[in-house]
Design an enzyme around this catalytic site. Structure first.
Site, PDB file in Angstrom:
ATOM      1  NE  ARG A  16     -14.861  -6.405  -0.954  1.00 57.81           N
ATOM      2  CZ  ARG A  16     -14.870  -7.437  -0.119  1.00 57.81           C
ATOM      3  NH1 ARG A  16     -13.850  -7.629   0.690  1.00 57.81           N
ATOM      4  NH2 ARG A  16     -15.889  -8.271  -0.106  1.00 57.81           N
ATOM      5  CE  LYS A  67      -3.680  -2.670   0.686  1.00 59.09           C
ATOM      6  NZ  LYS A  67      -3.056  -3.981   0.862  1.00 59.09           N
ATOM      7  NE  ARG A 125      -2.078  -6.528  -9.765  1.00 58.43           N
ATOM      8  CZ  ARG A 125      -2.185  -7.483  -8.825  1.00 58.43           C
ATOM      9  NH1 ARG A 125      -1.766  -8.712  -9.086  1.00 58.43           N
ATOM     10  NH2 ARG A 125      -2.706  -7.198  -7.646  1.00 58.43           N
ATOM     11  CE  LYS A 154      -6.060   0.897  -0.372  1.00 53.73           C
ATOM     12  NZ  LYS A 154      -6.003   0.514  -1.800  1.00 53.73           N
ATOM     13  CG  ASP A 189      -3.612  -3.611  -7.653  1.00 51.32           C
ATOM     14  OD1 ASP A 189      -3.270  -4.384  -8.566  1.00 51.32           O
ATOM     15  OD2 ASP A 189      -3.906  -3.998  -6.510  1.00 51.32           O
ATOM     16  CG  ASN A 220      -0.220  -5.819  -5.544  1.00 51.13           C
ATOM     17  OD1 ASN A 220      -0.731  -6.194  -4.511  1.00 51.13           O
ATOM     18  ND2 ASN A 220      -0.785  -4.911  -6.334  1.00 51.13           N
ATOM     19  NE  ARG A 271      -7.293  -6.774 -10.342  1.00 54.40           N
ATOM     20  CZ  ARG A 271      -6.383  -6.468  -9.410  1.00 54.40           C
ATOM     21  NH1 ARG A 271      -5.922  -7.390  -8.597  1.00 54.40           N
ATOM     22  NH2 ARG A 271      -5.950  -5.222  -9.300  1.00 54.40           N
ATOM     23  CD  GLU A 330      -3.408  -2.514  -2.829  1.00 54.40           C
ATOM     24  OE1 GLU A 330      -2.810  -3.607  -2.996  1.00 54.40           O
ATOM     25  OE2 GLU A 330      -4.480  -2.414  -2.227  1.00 54.40           O
TER      26      GLU A 330
END
Length: 317
Positions: free
Chosen positions: A234, A126, A211, A161, A274, A284, A226, A282
């Site tokens: 979400r 994050k 992504r 979050k 993301d 990842n 997504r 984000e």
């Protein structure tokens, strides 16, 4: 020259091979003639200052009825000629950190660790996005419920979050005046003891949380959007989001160009960004996914590009 590919992952018997990116990596490594070794969960250790692992020889097959076979376990000292795929899912807790410290010893001894263990410790997924503020929506990270409430009052619809979640877990959407605000903030910050992140809600999420995959700092030409389903805001696949492949936009490529050089310089060979709409949310680095979905939708072999890089790096050592 065949390499020894040592994989640290969650239990292989419980994965969904149609969606598992680590499994895609293992299939490609095996196709290239490399030897596969599966680290027994909890099997990393240090003996007399040397990184060792309890491993079993592994073979894989793209067969949902029988996708792996393991041989007899043995101890392996990690060093030259070894490529360690560190693919254990979050949380990045103390045990995860300790494993990366063991793998730093392995890297010092000559193993190639993907991704670099120091980077895995440094880059909270994050917080890492905030290293590139020009790419991010308005964001606040704090332990103070009063500051989070003020952020919600300023920006209206807000996503909250924890810093250590994955797969959409414990993500809340909060509006100013919501009667659940106090309990949500108390839960996320554990009564003011833990940092939480607030980001302005991006309505573009209805079109998908994209992504974008980076290999050695360079983006794959397609991303997986997504898309939220039903009444869930979400888009994470783990909570039922639908994956739809798309070509990268100019803005996606700009974001990748902002982040990619830093990832490459730090030895982060496989990274997932993301992006919602035009905004990075984000970075990842632990166990990015979406390889198999993109391969299937566009006839790609993303892991071939990844292993070209891994083989070149391993050869240089």
């Amino acid at each position: 020259m065949p390499l020894d590919i040592v994989v640290v992952m969650d239990p292989i018997g419980s994965i969904r091979i149609a969606k598992d990116s680590t499994f895609a990596m293992l299939l490609e490594a095996q196709r290239r003639g490399h030897r596969l070794w599966y680290v027994d969960p909890g099997g990393l250790a240090v003996d007399a200052g040397r990184a060792v692992a309890t491993v079993a020889p592994l073979s894989v097959a793209d067969d949902p009825a029988h996708w792996f076979d393991l041989g007899a376990p043995a101890r392996l000292e990690l060093g030259p000629g070894h490529v360690v795929l560190m693919r254990k899912d979050p949380p990045v807790d103390s045990e995860f950190i300790h494993d990366t410290q063991v793998l730093s010893l392995a890297a010092r001894a000559g193993a190639l660790v993907v991704n670099d263990p120091q980077g895995l410790r440094d880059y909270n997924e994050k917080l890492a996005a905030l290293l590139f503020p020009q790419c991010c929506p308005p964001t606040l990270v704090t332990r103070r419920a009063s500051d989070l409430k003020a952020f919600v009052a300023e920006h209206g619809d807000t996503v909250l979050k924890p810093l250590d979640g994955m797969g959409g877990r414990s993500i809340f959407r909060l509006s100013h005046g919501d009667a659940n605000a106090n309990v949500i903030l108390e839960t996320l910050t554990q009564g003011g003891q833990s940092l939480a992140m607030a980001q302005r809600y991006l309505p573009e999420i209805t079109g998908g949380d994209k992504r974008i995959l980076l290999i050695d700092g360079e983006p794959v030409d397609y991303c997986l959007a997504r898309i939220p389903q039903g009444d869930d805001f979400r888009g994470n696949l783990a909570v039922g989001g639908r994956g739809e492949g798309r070509p990268l936009t100019d803005r996606d490529r700009w974001i990748a160009a902002q982040v990619g050089p830093e990832m490459k310089a730090r030895g982060m060979l496989f990274v997932g960004l993301d992006v919602i709409g035009d905004w990075l949310t984000e970075v990842n680095v632990t166990s990015p996914t979406c390889i198999r979905e993109l391969d299937a939708q566009f006839g790609l072999n993303i892991c071939a590009d990844l292993f070209d890089v891994i083989e070149a790096r391993a050869g240089a050592r």
